[in-house]
Design an enzyme around this catalytic site. Structure first.
Site, short mmCIF file in Angstrom:
data_model
loop_
_atom_site.label_atom_id
_atom_site.label_comp_id
_atom_site.label_asym_id
_atom_site.label_seq_id
_atom_site.Cartn_x
_atom_site.Cartn_y
_atom_site.Cartn_z
N HIS A 1 0.82 -1.21 0.00
CA HIS A 1 0.00 0.00 0.00
C HIS A 1 0.86 1.27 0.00
CE1 HIS A 1 -3.69 -2.32 0.88
NE2 HIS A 1 -2.92 -3.03 1.66
N ASN B 1 -10.08 -3.47 1.72
CA ASN B 1 -9.70 -3.37 0.31
C ASN B 1 -10.94 -3.11 -0.53
OD1 ASN B 1 -6.84 -3.91 0.52
ND2 ASN B 1 -7.34 -6.06 0.88
#
Length: 503
Positions: free
Chosen positions: A55, A128
């Site tokens: 990320h 997510n």
């Protein structure tokens, strides 16, 4: 421009010259007395903090969450205490595999992390844009990171490494099918859903627990782009998602999402035909319908990207009274890892960074003391240990949680013995797709597999065939591989377990 544009050093001392080095004569060497140069460069040498291992590339914004439906029968969390209640939030969106300089429009899943600044402290909902993930056991986290990032010899991305890892975990097929589908590249962060993916739990005023999954539905509509469109877009703009989000908010076009939950009782969990806390599987909406909770919009861009987005720290361990965990072992693994990553990247006192501070907590009285960058008074001269005789650091005993149902003796249980069905849900997902979407799925897979070895491609074809015969045959044809499907036997496949529990 700042309120006073004249420059000072870190100690607030005026800088007389920020342009020219101090030297011995006009052409001589620099003098050690040029202390401003040394401070300026010493700070510059340390400006770049470690990037997130996953990320790393992301964008974020502030906004407001508003409750639209009463769910107090499920939870005593104050954020949901009444319809119409509003809470400040911060959201960070991200790609997962890419580094900090990666392009936004790559085929990848997207991170979707929300920080709610509640009166009981900060609640982080870290998920997510997909409802499942690649793995069931947290020991595979490191393997995923290494497989999707750079090869140690070539320093290049390797389709062979990537697909070797994915196909070595048959439970990854559900997530792989989503990633290779037409939803694998969202048009923007505004045009995608968000999911907690994990099951959490909610606890009500009667100390009764239910399990929940969170769903965040975009009100802008789902929009995606193809590989070909992404290729052209990346050539023109590597920051397409971040630019879209920033410009939309600056223009007053505030993106909105609605939040829903699915609810499962302990009795229902006990009677599920598969493990309800398996991160590679969904709860079917027909059996566990979506219940509306609230809605939120993003309406303010950060004033400084580094201060708010790069330094934002999320961990699923941050839950408030009325919200808790589940036996999902992937969630359990993340409860330590995320916070520890931030202690490494940002320091042990990263909670004091404004974007991470519990700004709306009615009582912020941390037990932590000392450590680098402590700037909040450090508790002053109050008694700094517990237990003590002076009534300091008193527990919130009213928030003691009910015991979760024990599942057996502690040990290293092979999760494949509990449930080795990795193919039913990906098969159902494939059959939900239109013929055009199925065609896009196998075309995207062919491109993504690239130069992966044929044995790895065959392994994936076999997984897809067990999910749906048409899925496997279409992929084999797309990859140009002649396959004897008569040799495929799912029961024999399940017996091919190695001692390391992978296939």
């Amino acid at each position: 421009m700042g309120k006073d544009p004249k420059v000072t050093n870190g100690a607030g001392i005026p800088v007389a010259n920020n342009q020219t080095a101090m030297t011995v004569g006009p052409r001589g060497p620099m003098a050690m007395e040029d202390v401003w140069y040394m401070e300026k460069m010493a700070h510059f040498d340390r400006e770049v903090i470690p990037e997130r291992r996953m990320h790393a590339k992301g964008s974020g914004a502030f906004g407001t969450f508003r409750v639209t439906n009463d769910i107090t029968k499920y939870t005593k969390a104050k954020i949901f205490s009444e319809v119409g209640k509003e809470t400040e939030i911060f959201i960070r969106f991200s790609t997962v595999a890419g580094e900090r300089g990666a392009a936004d429009a790559e085929r990848d899943i997207r991170g979707y992390a929300i920080k709610f600044y509640t009166e009981d402290g900060n609640w982080d909902l870290v998920g997510n844009n997909t409802p499942v993930f690649f793995m069931r056991d947290p020991h595979h986290f490191i393997g995923l990171n290494r497989a999707v990032k750079r090869d140690p010899r070539t320093n290049l991305r390797s389709a062979n490494n990537n697909w070797d890892f994915w196909t070595s975990l048959p439970e990854a097929l559900h997530q792989v099918t989503i990633t290779m589908s037409d939803r694998g590249i969202p048009k923007s962060y505004r045009h995608m859903h968000g999911f907690s993916s994990h099951a959490y739990s909610m606890i009500n005023e009667n100390n009764e627990r239910v399990y929940v999954k969170f769903h965040m539905k975009t009100q802008q509509g789902i929009e995606n782009i193809s590989d070909e469109e992404a290729e052209k877009l990346i050539g023109m703009d590597r920051e397409s998602h971040g630019r879209d989000l920033y410009e939309a908010i600056e223009k007053g076009n505030f993106p909105k999402w609605k939040m829903y939950i699915q609810v499962m009782t302990q009795e229902q969990a006990d009677n599920m035909p598969y493990n309800p806390f398996d991160l590679t599987k969904v709860w079917y909406h027909g059996e566990y319908p979506l219940i509306e909770v609230g809605e939120y919009e993003l309406n303010r861009n950060p004033e400084n990207y580094f201060a708010d987005v790069e330094q934002a720290a999320f961990t699923p361990a941050n839950v408030v009274p009325g919200i808790s965990f589940s036996p999902d072992k992937m969630l359990q693994g993340r409860l330590f890892v995320y916070g520890d990553a931030h202690r490494y990247r940002l320091g042990v006192n990263h909670h004091q960074i404004p974007v991470n501070s519990p700004k709306n907590a009615t009582n912020n009285h941390p037990y932590h003391k000392d450590g680098q960058m402590r700037v909040d008074g450090n508790g002053g001269s109050e008694v700094h240990y517990a237990p003590n005789s002076y009534g300091n650091y008193v527990e919130y005993t009213e928030h003691e949680e009910p015991m979760q149902k024990a599942n057996g003796d502690i040990g290293r249980w092979n999760f494949r013995d509990d449930d080795d069905d990795y193919f039913t849900q990906p098969g159902k997902l494939f059959r939900l797709m239109s013929p055009e979407q199925q065609k896009v799925l196998v075309e995207n897979t062919r491109r993504a597999m690239g130069d992966a070895e044929e044995k790895i491609k065959l392994r994936h074809i076999e997984h897809c065939f067990y999910a749906d015969e048409k899925y496997g045959r279409m992929l084999a044809e797309e990859l140009g591989i002649d396959v004897d499907f008569s040799k495929f036997d799912v029961e024999e496949y399940k017996k091919r377990k190695r001692t390391d529990t992978s296939y």
